[in-house]
Design an enzyme around this catalytic site. Sequence first.
Site, PDB file in Angstrom:
ATOM      1  N   TRP A 269       1.524  -1.273   0.377  1.00  0.00           N
ATOM      2  CA  TRP A 269       0.264   0.063  -0.138  1.00  0.00           C
ATOM      3  C   TRP A 269       1.035   1.316   0.344  1.00  0.00           C
ATOM      4  O   TRP A 269       0.324   1.744   0.046  1.00  0.00           O
ATOM      5  CB  TRP A 269      -1.264   0.092   1.736  1.00  0.00           C
ATOM      6  CG  TRP A 269      -0.306  -0.302   2.565  1.00  0.00           C
ATOM      7  CD1 TRP A 269      -0.311  -1.686   3.470  1.00  0.00           C
ATOM      8  CD2 TRP A 269       0.509   0.766   3.205  1.00  0.00           C
ATOM      9  NE1 TRP A 269       0.791  -1.299   4.207  1.00  0.00           N
ATOM     10  CE2 TRP A 269       0.882   0.109   4.822  1.00  0.00           C
ATOM     11  CE3 TRP A 269       0.391   2.285   3.122  1.00  0.00           C
ATOM     12  CZ2 TRP A 269       1.381   1.094   5.489  1.00  0.00           C
ATOM     13  CZ3 TRP A 269       1.600   3.228   4.535  1.00  0.00           C
ATOM     14  CH2 TRP A 269       2.203   2.393   5.189  1.00  0.00           C
ATOM     15  N   ASN A 270       1.951   1.417   0.159  1.00  0.00           N
ATOM     16  CA  ASN A 270       3.179   2.251   0.715  1.00  0.00           C
ATOM     17  C   ASN A 270       3.613   3.337  -0.744  1.00  0.00           C
ATOM     18  O   ASN A 270       3.408   4.439  -1.041  1.00  0.00           O
ATOM     19  CB  ASN A 270       4.431   2.387   1.790  1.00  0.00           C
ATOM     20  CG  ASN A 270       4.734   1.112   0.834  1.00  0.00           C
ATOM     21  OD1 ASN A 270       4.291   0.048   0.984  1.00  0.00           O
ATOM     22  ND2 ASN A 270       6.279   1.535   0.839  1.00  0.00           N
TER      23      ASN A 270
ATOM     24  N   LYS B  78      -2.022  -8.578  -6.678  1.00  0.00           N
ATOM     25  CA  LYS B  78      -3.122  -8.838  -5.189  1.00  0.00           C
ATOM     26  C   LYS B  78      -2.676  -7.660  -5.004  1.00  0.00           C
ATOM     27  O   LYS B  78      -1.505  -6.811  -4.946  1.00  0.00           O
ATOM     28  CB  LYS B  78      -2.554  -9.660  -4.615  1.00  0.00           C
ATOM     29  CG  LYS B  78      -2.952  -9.719  -3.418  1.00  0.00           C
ATOM     30  CD  LYS B  78      -2.804  -8.758  -2.248  1.00  0.00           C
ATOM     31  CE  LYS B  78      -3.593  -9.157  -0.988  1.00  0.00           C
ATOM     32  NZ  LYS B  78      -3.713  -7.940   0.002  1.00  0.00           N
ATOM     33  N   ALA B  79      -3.571  -6.311  -5.117  1.00  0.00           N
ATOM     34  CA  ALA B  79      -4.008  -5.022  -5.222  1.00  0.00           C
ATOM     35  C   ALA B  79      -3.474  -4.761  -3.283  1.00  0.00           C
ATOM     36  O   ALA B  79      -4.379  -5.616  -2.874  1.00  0.00           O
ATOM     37  CB  ALA B  79      -4.659  -4.319  -6.384  1.00  0.00           C
TER      38      ALA B  79
ATOM     39  N   GLY C 237       6.784  -5.923  -0.128  1.00  0.00           N
ATOM     40  CA  GLY C 237       6.230  -5.568   1.402  1.00  0.00           C
ATOM     41  C   GLY C 237       6.863  -6.242   2.668  1.00  0.00           C
ATOM     42  O   GLY C 237       8.613  -6.096   2.857  1.00  0.00           O
TER      43      GLY C 237
ATOM     44  N   GLU D 166      11.147  -7.767  -2.117  1.00  0.00           N
ATOM     45  CA  GLU D 166      11.916  -6.069  -1.881  1.00  0.00           C
ATOM     46  C   GLU D 166      11.258  -6.587  -0.629  1.00  0.00           C
ATOM     47  O   GLU D 166       9.834  -5.648  -0.444  1.00  0.00           O
ATOM     48  CB  GLU D 166      11.504  -5.271  -3.404  1.00  0.00           C
ATOM     49  CG  GLU D 166      11.941  -4.551  -3.116  1.00  0.00           C
ATOM     50  CD  GLU D 166      11.424  -2.890  -2.421  1.00  0.00           C
ATOM     51  OE1 GLU D 166      12.079  -2.848  -0.832  1.00  0.00           O
ATOM     52  OE2 GLU D 166      11.185  -2.497  -2.391  1.00  0.00           O
ATOM     53  N   LEU D 167      12.203  -6.351  -0.082  1.00  0.00           N
ATOM     54  CA  LEU D 167      11.518  -6.458   1.672  1.00  0.00           C
ATOM     55  C   LEU D 167      11.557  -5.183   2.492  1.00  0.00           C
ATOM     56  O   LEU D 167      11.944  -4.015   1.792  1.00  0.00           O
ATOM     57  CB  LEU D 167      12.046  -7.820   2.752  1.00  0.00           C
ATOM     58  CG  LEU D 167      11.797  -8.470   1.711  1.00  0.00           C
ATOM     59  CD1 LEU D 167      12.340 -10.126   2.082  1.00  0.00           C
ATOM     60  CD2 LEU D 167       9.667  -8.936   1.889  1.00  0.00           C
TER      61      LEU D 167
ATOM     62  N   CYS E 266      10.630   2.016   2.466  1.00  0.00           N
ATOM     63  CA  CYS E 266      11.451   0.740   3.058  1.00  0.00           C
ATOM     64  C   CYS E 266      12.655   1.601   2.510  1.00  0.00           C
ATOM     65  O   CYS E 266      14.042   1.580   3.037  1.00  0.00           O
ATOM     66  CB  CYS E 266      11.519  -0.037   2.386  1.00  0.00           C
ATOM     67  SG  CYS E 266      10.951   0.024   0.621  1.00  0.00           S
TER      68      CYS E 266
ATOM     69  N   GLU F 255      12.224  -1.736  11.424  1.00  0.00           N
ATOM     70  CA  GLU F 255      12.181  -0.726  10.604  1.00  0.00           C
ATOM     71  C   GLU F 255      11.312   0.233  11.294  1.00  0.00           C
ATOM     72  O   GLU F 255      10.076  -0.042  11.234  1.00  0.00           O
ATOM     73  CB  GLU F 255      11.237  -1.862   9.374  1.00  0.00           C
ATOM     74  CG  GLU F 255      10.931  -0.406   7.759  1.00  0.00           C
ATOM     75  CD  GLU F 255      10.842  -1.161   7.372  1.00  0.00           C
ATOM     76  OE1 GLU F 255      11.109  -0.486   5.748  1.00  0.00           O
ATOM     77  OE2 GLU F 255      10.681  -2.130   7.404  1.00  0.00           O
TER      78      GLU F 255
END
Length: 479
Positions: A140-141, A164-165, A216, A238-239, A272, A370
């Site tokens: 969502w970011n 998957k939105a 995410g 991508e975390l 992130c 984080e």
Amino acid sequence: METVQSETTDLSQLTDPRTGEHLGRVPLTPLTAVEEVARTAAEAFPGWARTPMTERCALVLGMARRLEKDIGDLAPAFSREHGKTEAEAAAELARAVEMLRWSAAAAPDLIRDSPLPERAGAERTVTVEPGGPVLAIVPWNFPAVVLARKIGPALVMGCSVVVKAPDETPAVAAAFDRAATAAGLPPGTVQIVHASPAVSDALVRRPEFATVTFTGSTRVGRAVAAVTAVRLTPCVLELGGHAPAVVTADADLDAAVAALAPAKFGSTGQSCAAPSRFLVDRRVHDAFVGKLIEHAPLCDNLRTPSGALGTMGPLNNARQRERVHSLVLDAVRCGALVRLGGLVPDGPGHYYPATVVTDLPPDARVLREEPFGPIAPVLAYDDEETAVALANSTDYALSAYVFGDPLRSEYLCRSLNAGSVSLNCATGAAPDAPLGGRAASGYGYEGGGQGLLAFGRLKILQRPASDSGASEHPTAALW
């Protein structure tokens, strides 16, 4: 191309982060529809893969044109759902358009046969083939630019895509859906779903998907990796990140703060790649802190003495604000000093002020977890070896920043463990550059040639050299 609706009353509530006002409900795809979604993607794949690349690229370019046309109307809705300022929303949508355009323009040069030198009397060619249906899980970011980084390369490669939105920002997903339809993509090539965690898990487990690309949290990324490892399905993850920003004694402090403050507080710190720890040479620590405070934005529900609105929106949800504030309270309990902000404001919405904290002990949670919010912890260091050790002290290794004399700081950049290091600048990820992390920040790449080829598969074709006159295939030394 197709938004998969719910057959049940399973809905996700949508609220305005600025006011808490109820905006509506987002229908969620039911568990019973997962098999059909996956099967539709698998059935659409062969025809799309056979479509000439020039045509695939033209259709993706058509998506970009339609999305660009919609920015003026879409940005306010995006801002209302997410909490970004309208300027931030419009800028992200423009970056998404740029990513789609780059994918369409770069694909012909990157997805093509390439010869290897002749060996043992054989001509050899490396070909690139579409990998198969893709499951793309979008956060969502940054829902627009991340979706574009996944869907653009996957489509030009020749893969069908299930997106998957995020439920928090349905307007963005709907805009991509409209753009795909307007461009004329074949039915089933792109499907948009909103799904609960259980349905998302069921999608990840479907054998029809040849690649899963997930952006995410590290916690969920590990779960995705564990599921896909069973089937040996390639993954791009991508975390999370905890980016250090190292500021040396010879840095131009005005330039450093002018770059770092927007990078830290943009999108209310919900990135992130945002700088999360400011490691500053003790000789310039106080001056840096003073300048950072001067450059900190106000929340956009407040007015400056001149009457102008501030430049920072709210956090996306109440849970995120609670978590951000808990990190500040923990730092204070550990003995840190709050130099700016640090208080939950009165009034509606999920606002949290730009917060600058100094004198943090090493056990403060904000130095390890984080923050994903507008917290700027500033630590003083005495020598650059200590700065490197502090910078590399977390499990995350996505982004890092260095500000200092370009020649002297070169070794600092090379000493930092991160997938991306920016020297004397703080710019976002460009379409033509690979974005990827290390360790707890994930693996694989999005963007650039590496990100595009993640959705393909390599095949080596070998045959007797045309001028060798060989009548038998070489068989020696197969391994």
